[in-house]
Design an enzyme around this catalytic site. Sequence first.
Site, PDB file in Angstrom:
ATOM      1  CD1 TRP A  25       0.025  -1.517   3.087  1.00 56.90           C
ATOM      2  CD2 TRP A  25       0.528   0.788   3.318  1.00 56.90           C
ATOM      3  NE1 TRP A  25       0.850  -0.789   3.964  1.00 56.90           N
ATOM      4  CE2 TRP A  25       1.146   0.443   4.270  1.00 56.90           C
ATOM      5  CE3 TRP A  25       0.757   2.411   3.167  1.00 56.90           C
ATOM      6  CZ2 TRP A  25       1.645   0.832   5.054  1.00 56.90           C
ATOM      7  CZ3 TRP A  25       1.619   3.130   4.142  1.00 56.90           C
ATOM      8  CH2 TRP A  25       2.022   2.033   4.913  1.00 56.90           C
ATOM      9  CG  ASN A  26       5.456   1.186   0.671  1.00 52.46           C
ATOM     10  OD1 ASN A  26       4.540   0.472  -0.146  1.00 52.46           O
ATOM     11  ND2 ASN A  26       6.148   1.563   1.185  1.00 52.46           N
TER      12      ASN A  26
ATOM     13  CD  GLU B  76       9.885  -3.919   7.410  1.00 47.55           C
ATOM     14  OE1 GLU B  76       9.248  -4.909   6.871  1.00 47.55           O
ATOM     15  OE2 GLU B  76      10.453  -2.938   5.911  1.00 47.55           O
TER      16      GLU B  76
ATOM     17  N   GLY C  91       5.502  -6.966  -0.666  1.00 51.08           N
ATOM     18  CA  GLY C  91       5.388  -6.799   0.501  1.00 51.08           C
ATOM     19  C   GLY C  91       6.125  -7.208   1.550  1.00 51.08           C
TER      20      GLY C  91
ATOM     21  CE  LYS D 156      -4.105  -8.098  -3.115  1.00 50.34           C
ATOM     22  NZ  LYS D 156      -4.277  -7.606  -2.302  1.00 50.34           N
TER      23      LYS D 156
ATOM     24  CD  GLU E  47      12.149  -6.968  -6.205  1.00 47.78           C
ATOM     25  OE1 GLU E  47      12.787  -6.054  -5.203  1.00 47.78           O
ATOM     26  OE2 GLU E  47      12.136  -8.048  -6.633  1.00 47.78           O
ATOM     27  CG  LEU E  48      10.374  -9.984   0.138  1.00 44.16           C
ATOM     28  CD1 LEU E  48      10.525 -11.668   0.563  1.00 44.16           C
ATOM     29  CD2 LEU E  48       8.679 -10.030  -0.361  1.00 44.16           C
TER      30      LEU E  48
HETATM   31  P1  NAD Z   1       2.068  -7.489   3.153  1.00 40.87           P
HETATM   32  O1  NAD Z   1       2.593  -7.983   2.901  1.00 40.87           O
HETATM   33  O2  NAD Z   1       0.787  -6.689   4.316  1.00 40.87           O
HETATM   34  O3  NAD Z   1       0.651  -7.394   1.640  1.00 40.87           O
HETATM   35  C1  NAD Z   1       1.252  -6.971   0.917  1.00 40.87           C
HETATM   36  C2  NAD Z   1      -0.208  -7.341  -0.452  1.00 40.87           C
HETATM   37  O4  NAD Z   1       0.215  -8.796  -0.171  1.00 40.87           O
HETATM   38  C3  NAD Z   1      -1.017  -6.696  -0.265  1.00 40.87           C
HETATM   39  O5  NAD Z   1      -1.547  -6.514  -1.913  1.00 40.87           O
HETATM   40  C4  NAD Z   1      -1.857  -7.728   0.314  1.00 40.87           C
HETATM   41  O6  NAD Z   1      -3.237  -7.999  -0.477  1.00 40.87           O
HETATM   42  C5  NAD Z   1      -1.369  -8.922  -0.337  1.00 40.87           C
HETATM   43  N1  NAD Z   1      -1.381 -10.719   0.110  1.00 40.87           N
HETATM   44  C6  NAD Z   1      -1.693 -10.954   2.341  1.00 40.87           C
HETATM   45  N2  NAD Z   1      -1.539 -12.571   2.165  1.00 40.87           N
HETATM   46  C7  NAD Z   1      -1.450 -12.150   1.482  1.00 40.87           C
HETATM   47  C8  NAD Z   1      -1.539 -14.200   0.694  1.00 40.87           C
HETATM   48  N3  NAD Z   1      -1.398 -14.789   1.537  1.00 40.87           N
HETATM   49  N4  NAD Z   1      -1.352 -13.797  -0.603  1.00 40.87           N
HETATM   50  C9  NAD Z   1      -1.461 -13.344  -1.472  1.00 40.87           C
HETATM   51  N5  NAD Z   1      -1.591 -12.076  -1.405  1.00 40.87           N
HETATM   52  C10 NAD Z   1      -1.451 -11.994  -0.780  1.00 40.87           C
HETATM   53  O7  NAD Z   1       2.262  -5.891   2.602  1.00 40.87           O
HETATM   54  P2  NAD Z   1       2.222  -3.702   3.272  1.00 40.87           P
HETATM   55  O8  NAD Z   1       2.268  -4.275   5.030  1.00 40.87           O
HETATM   56  O9  NAD Z   1       1.349  -3.722   2.209  1.00 40.87           O
HETATM   57  O10 NAD Z   1       3.700  -3.278   2.378  1.00 40.87           O
HETATM   58  C11 NAD Z   1       4.041  -3.248   3.686  1.00 40.87           C
HETATM   59  C12 NAD Z   1       5.920  -4.221   3.573  1.00 40.87           C
HETATM   60  O11 NAD Z   1       5.875  -3.992   2.247  1.00 40.87           O
HETATM   61  C13 NAD Z   1       6.606  -4.221   4.503  1.00 40.87           C
HETATM   62  O12 NAD Z   1       7.420  -5.161   4.571  1.00 40.87           O
HETATM   63  C14 NAD Z   1       7.497  -3.429   2.806  1.00 40.87           C
HETATM   64  O13 NAD Z   1       9.124  -3.433   3.702  1.00 40.87           O
HETATM   65  C15 NAD Z   1       7.663  -4.096   2.001  1.00 40.87           C
HETATM   66  N6  NAD Z   1       7.962  -3.332   0.991  1.00 40.87           N
HETATM   67  C16 NAD Z   1       8.654  -4.266   0.300  1.00 40.87           C
HETATM   68  C17 NAD Z   1       9.849  -2.978  -1.006  1.00 40.87           C
HETATM   69  C18 NAD Z   1      10.434  -3.573  -1.570  1.00 40.87           C
HETATM   70  O14 NAD Z   1      10.896  -2.756  -2.998  1.00 40.87           O
HETATM   71  N7  NAD Z   1      10.888  -4.403  -1.391  1.00 40.87           N
HETATM   72  C19 NAD Z   1       8.357  -2.065  -0.911  1.00 40.87           C
HETATM   73  C20 NAD Z   1       7.783  -1.193  -0.542  1.00 40.87           C
HETATM   74  C21 NAD Z   1       7.265  -2.169   0.226  1.00 40.87           C
END
Ligand code: NAD
Length: 487
Positions: A150-151, A380, A226, A174, A248-249
């Site tokens: 979402w960020n 984190e 995510g 998505k 990308e985590l």
């Molecule tokens: P999140 O992992 O909670 O969710 C990310 C996405 O995954 C959402 O669209 C969510 O609906 C979906 N999702 C959740 N569970 C799922 C599943 N079991 N199967 C399929 N899809 C699923 O992350 P967030 O809170 O949206 O974002 C924050 C995280 O993202 C932080 O850890 C941040 O470091 C990371 N992030 C990484 C990068 C990068 O480039 N490395 C960039 C931005 C954010």
Amino acid sequence: MQSFAIFVNGVWRQAAGGRTFQSIEPFTGQPWATIPDSTEADVADAVSGAYAALTGAWRDTMPTERGRLMFALADILDENAEELAHIEARDNGKVLREMVGQARALSGWYRYFGGFADKISGRTIAADKKDFHTYTLKEPVGVVGAITAWNSPVLLLAYKLAPALAAGCTVVVKPSELASASTLKFAEYFERAGFPAGVLSVVTGGPAVGQALVAHPDVNMVSFTGSTDVGRKIGAAAIAHFAKVSLELGGKSANIVFADADLDKAVNGVIAGIYAAAGQTCMAGSRLLVHESIADELVARVSERARTIVVGDPLSLDTEMGPLIGPASVSRIHNIVSGALDDGADAPAGGAPLVDLGPAFYSPTVIDHVTPSMAIATTELFGPVIAVQRFSTEEEAIAIANSTEYGLAAGLWTENVSRAHRVADRLVAGTIWVNSYRTVSFAVPTSGRKNSGIGTENGIEAVDEFLKTKAVWINLSDTTRDPFTIG
Ligand code: NAD
């Protein structure tokens, strides 16, 4: 309230069954948009449209034309950057001044990668076999399921979509259920640019929709941004049907300040690294490692600036830091901050929620005298909190920097050019900034080490992620070979 539709195979519509959910504006805590809650049937429609385009209209679109469509999209993005930025700032609470900058930069990704579309080619190979002409063809990896955080929804999508389109892939995205609106708005611009139906579809909803997308047998690659925990699950689900994955985590990046650093620049870089976007960036410099000889002065200067950060309404251009994505983030962060304080750390700045501003605000925080065993040193937080650790030698700084499960980025501040190269080489992270922090470009690759992920985004390397290589052997001989000695 604004109402949005999903974009599936070139058609705007509500989710099958008509269910919706509300998107909450972090600043007000109130719902501001109604978003379709997609079903497995919507995902199946989107993937089948993507597959049809992959093997039909998009395959028949010549590479130069693919590039031209991407340039047209870039122009439309430039014209609408402010609109996109407003939607995103409302939806995820990040400050408008950052979101406007991001939205204005977005077109660069589609121009840069659009330029690659007609420069992708295989090679001829001098194979060690007599009488063969061998060559490779570069093919799109196929239908890509993209799942974003979402960020920075439309920027994170650009990291995936722009190289995927250049490679000839089709994409179903998505976005996060916490901030879906900007991706749906982006799809309007995409449609306006004139791409064939099915090249991009957007389905919205929570984890179940993401799961359906990842598990779909016609999805050939999953590109995810995510958290590390979700990335692990997605990686396993994708590999179960042998889809390629790019993950990308998360991160817990170190900003290392050596005794010979220019302290004015270092203070600025430390502030930019952790308080921009309220620390809600994967690359946040959430650990400050500082040489013991300058630690007191640096911590005092960072803390002084942290205390004067203008926190408030993200849509006001004076605001430097907005709310977090929601109250749950505030309590999660505060638990870890409180744990560190209970265990002997101190808070020269912040250290508490800003309840007067609303339930989603947390103060710009400096936590000093952090020890390796504290959760704040390794977890984190995704918030405006920096954990300070002191070091006495270069070796120790490197060891502390490399001591978490993550390896996304690191910054180092020094005026010693030899040290800069030496330490950059030893840090286990995909991006190293020297005397800078948080600069990114479409032209420069980003990648994770350890639990920060696999795969590369941005730069020419990103196009390769979306390509497969096919080998072709042409027998030049006019004699028949012995069938039992081929090989
Ligand atoms: P999140 O992992 O909670 O969710 C990310 C996405 O995954 C959402 O669209 C969510 O609906 C979906 N999702 C959740 N569970 C799922 C599943 N079991 N199967 C399929 N899809 C699923 O992350 P967030 O809170 O949206 O974002 C924050 C995280 O993202 C932080 O850890 C941040 O470091 C990371 N992030 C990484 C990068 C990068 O480039 N490395 C960039 C931005 C954010």
